[in-house]
Write a protein that holds these residues in place. Structure first.
Motif, short mmCIF file in Angstrom:
data_model
loop_
_atom_site.label_atom_id
_atom_site.label_comp_id
_atom_site.label_asym_id
_atom_site.label_seq_id
_atom_site.Cartn_x
_atom_site.Cartn_y
_atom_site.Cartn_z
N ALA A 1 0.83 -1.20 0.00
CA ALA A 1 0.00 0.00 0.00
C ALA A 1 0.87 1.25 0.00
N PHE A 2 0.58 2.18 -0.91
CA PHE A 2 1.37 3.42 -0.99
C PHE A 2 1.05 4.38 0.15
N SER A 3 -0.05 4.19 0.83
CA SER A 3 -0.41 5.07 1.95
C SER A 3 0.60 5.00 3.09
N GLU A 4 1.38 3.91 3.14
CA GLU A 4 2.34 3.71 4.22
C GLU A 4 3.72 4.28 3.88
N LEU A 5 3.87 4.80 2.69
CA LEU A 5 5.20 5.21 2.21
C LEU A 5 5.69 6.49 2.89
N GLN A 6 6.90 6.42 3.42
CA GLN A 6 7.60 7.57 4.00
C GLN A 6 9.05 7.51 3.54
N ILE A 7 9.50 8.54 2.82
CA ILE A 7 10.87 8.56 2.30
C ILE A 7 11.85 8.85 3.44
N PRO A 8 12.81 7.97 3.69
CA PRO A 8 13.82 8.25 4.73
C PRO A 8 14.82 9.30 4.25
N GLN A 9 15.51 9.93 5.19
CA GLN A 9 16.54 10.94 4.92
C GLN A 9 16.00 12.05 4.02
N TRP A 10 14.76 12.43 4.22
CA TRP A 10 14.09 13.36 3.31
C TRP A 10 14.78 14.73 3.27
N GLN A 11 15.19 15.24 4.41
CA GLN A 11 15.83 16.56 4.43
C GLN A 11 17.14 16.54 3.66
N ALA A 12 17.91 15.47 3.82
CA ALA A 12 19.18 15.35 3.09
C ALA A 12 18.93 15.25 1.58
N ILE A 13 17.85 14.59 1.19
CA ILE A 13 17.50 14.46 -0.22
C ILE A 13 17.16 15.83 -0.81
N LEU A 14 16.36 16.62 -0.08
CA LEU A 14 16.01 17.96 -0.55
C LEU A 14 17.24 18.85 -0.69
N GLU A 15 18.14 18.76 0.27
CA GLU A 15 19.35 19.59 0.22
C GLU A 15 20.24 19.17 -0.95
N LEU A 16 20.32 17.87 -1.21
CA LEU A 16 21.10 17.38 -2.34
C LEU A 16 20.53 17.90 -3.65
N ALA A 17 19.22 17.83 -3.79
CA ALA A 17 18.57 18.32 -5.01
C ALA A 17 18.80 19.82 -5.20
N ALA A 18 18.65 20.57 -4.11
CA ALA A 18 18.83 22.03 -4.19
C ALA A 18 20.26 22.40 -4.59
N SER A 19 21.23 21.58 -4.21
CA SER A 19 22.63 21.88 -4.54
C SER A 19 22.89 21.82 -6.03
N CYS A 20 22.01 21.16 -6.78
CA CYS A 20 22.18 21.07 -8.23
C CYS A 20 21.94 22.41 -8.92
N TYR A 21 21.26 23.33 -8.24
CA TYR A 21 21.06 24.67 -8.80
C TYR A 21 22.41 25.38 -8.96
N GLU A 22 23.25 25.31 -7.92
CA GLU A 22 24.56 25.95 -7.99
C GLU A 22 25.48 25.21 -8.96
N MET A 23 25.29 23.89 -9.07
CA MET A 23 26.13 23.10 -9.97
C MET A 23 25.84 23.44 -11.43
N THR A 24 24.58 23.69 -11.78
CA THR A 24 24.19 23.86 -13.18
C THR A 24 23.90 25.31 -13.58
N ASN A 25 23.55 26.15 -12.59
CA ASN A 25 23.10 27.53 -12.84
C ASN A 25 21.80 27.59 -13.63
N LEU A 26 21.05 26.49 -13.65
CA LEU A 26 19.75 26.46 -14.32
C LEU A 26 18.65 26.87 -13.35
N GLY A 27 17.77 27.75 -13.81
CA GLY A 27 16.69 28.22 -12.94
C GLY A 27 15.59 27.21 -12.75
N TYR A 28 15.40 26.33 -13.75
CA TYR A 28 14.36 25.30 -13.66
C TYR A 28 14.98 23.98 -14.10
N LEU A 29 14.97 23.00 -13.22
CA LEU A 29 15.56 21.71 -13.56
C LEU A 29 14.95 20.60 -12.73
N GLY A 30 15.09 19.38 -13.23
CA GLY A 30 14.63 18.20 -12.51
C GLY A 30 15.82 17.37 -12.08
#
Length: 267
Positions: free
Chosen positions: A224-253
């Motif tokens: 069941a997907f209702s039970e799903l909780q991503i571990p280390q979520w804050q670290a994942i968000l910070e890692l993703a945000a760091s890609c902005y400085e790496m690429t200088n792209l304003g919109y990216l996935g």
């Protein structure tokens, strides 16, 4: 129950269409001279390594036919690895090997390949069969991620990844992409993987969708997907945000996987 909705209703609910996204976000906030950095997976990996951003181990690169002579040596000591076109899109051309059976290489679905089959696949990549615009391509061979056990039951025959959209350095949307039997172990929505919307604050699941239809549980595992909780979520968000400085792209996935030993890494 019908799940169809009119474009006007989508607009009223704040849903961004692809044309609007391409014009008002990608084109407006991304300088075109920066595209080569993210249109080529090898360039992206090398840029991430320079910034100290965690990425899967690179086992080798094949850029020409004659380098295929090195293939057996590159993968002889590896039971698990991934072969990717550097300029592929939509998951096309990605070959995932999850084990060995004597001289055979075993895919996630159990199919066995010979070394000649892998050489043929690499030849197809080099010729541009999977690349953007059909241009000649390069091949990356990477170590296969050993995904975190928190995702057991949420994926089938493959590694789940997290797609986070970053706008001007801030995470604005996120989803978990779960592989299925129909997606051949690849976490690509176009090929039958499941998209699970994630709450940005908590990393908890919101809604799961496959082939434009809502799901309450994984079709292959029954989890069941209702039970799903991503571990280390804050670290994942910070890692993703760091890609902005790496690429200088304003919109990216950013595509991120959670390795059992390493933690979050950028794909």
């Amino acid at each position: 129950m019908s799940w169809f909705i009119s474009p006007k209703q989508l607009l009223q609910r704040g849903v961004l269409g692809m044309n609007s996204r391409n014009i008002h976000y990608i084109a407006r906030h991304n300088c075109r001279h920066l595209y080569p950095l993210v249109d080529d997976k090898l360039n992206t990996k090398q840029a991430a390594q320079k910034k100290g951003i965690a990425v899967p181990e690179l086992l080798g690169v094949i850029e020409s036919q004659w380098q295929l002579r090195q293939l057996k040596q590159l993968i002889s000591q590896r039971e698990k690895f991934v072969i990717k076109p550097t300029r592929g899109s939509g998951g096309k051309g990605i070959l995932v090997i999850t084990g060995r059976d004597f001289d055979y290489y075993v895919k996630s679905n159990g199919r066995k390949l010979e070394l000649s089959d892998i050489r043929r696949h690499i030849n197809n990549i080099l010729s541009g069969l999977y690349s953007l615009g059909g241009k000649p391509d390069r091949v990356m061979i990477e170590a296969l991620i050993d995904y975190d056990p928190a995702f057991t039951g949420y994926t089938y025959e493959g590694v789940p990844d997290i797609r986070i959209i970053i706008f001007k350095g801030f995470p604005v949307m996120a989803m978990l992409r779960c592989s299925t039997h129909s997606s051949d172990g690849r976490a690509n929505l176009h090929q039958g993987a499941i998209g699970v919307g994630l709450d940005l604050l908590t990393g908890k699941s919101i809604t799961a969708v496959q082939h434009n239809r809502p799901l309450k549980q994984h079709p292959d595992t029954g989890k069941a997907f209702s039970e799903l909780q991503i571990p280390q979520w804050q670290a994942i968000l910070e890692l993703a945000a760091s890609c902005y400085e790496m690429t200088n792209l304003g919109y990216l996935g950013c595509d991120i996987v959670l390795d059992r030993a390493i933690g979050p890494v950028i794909l």
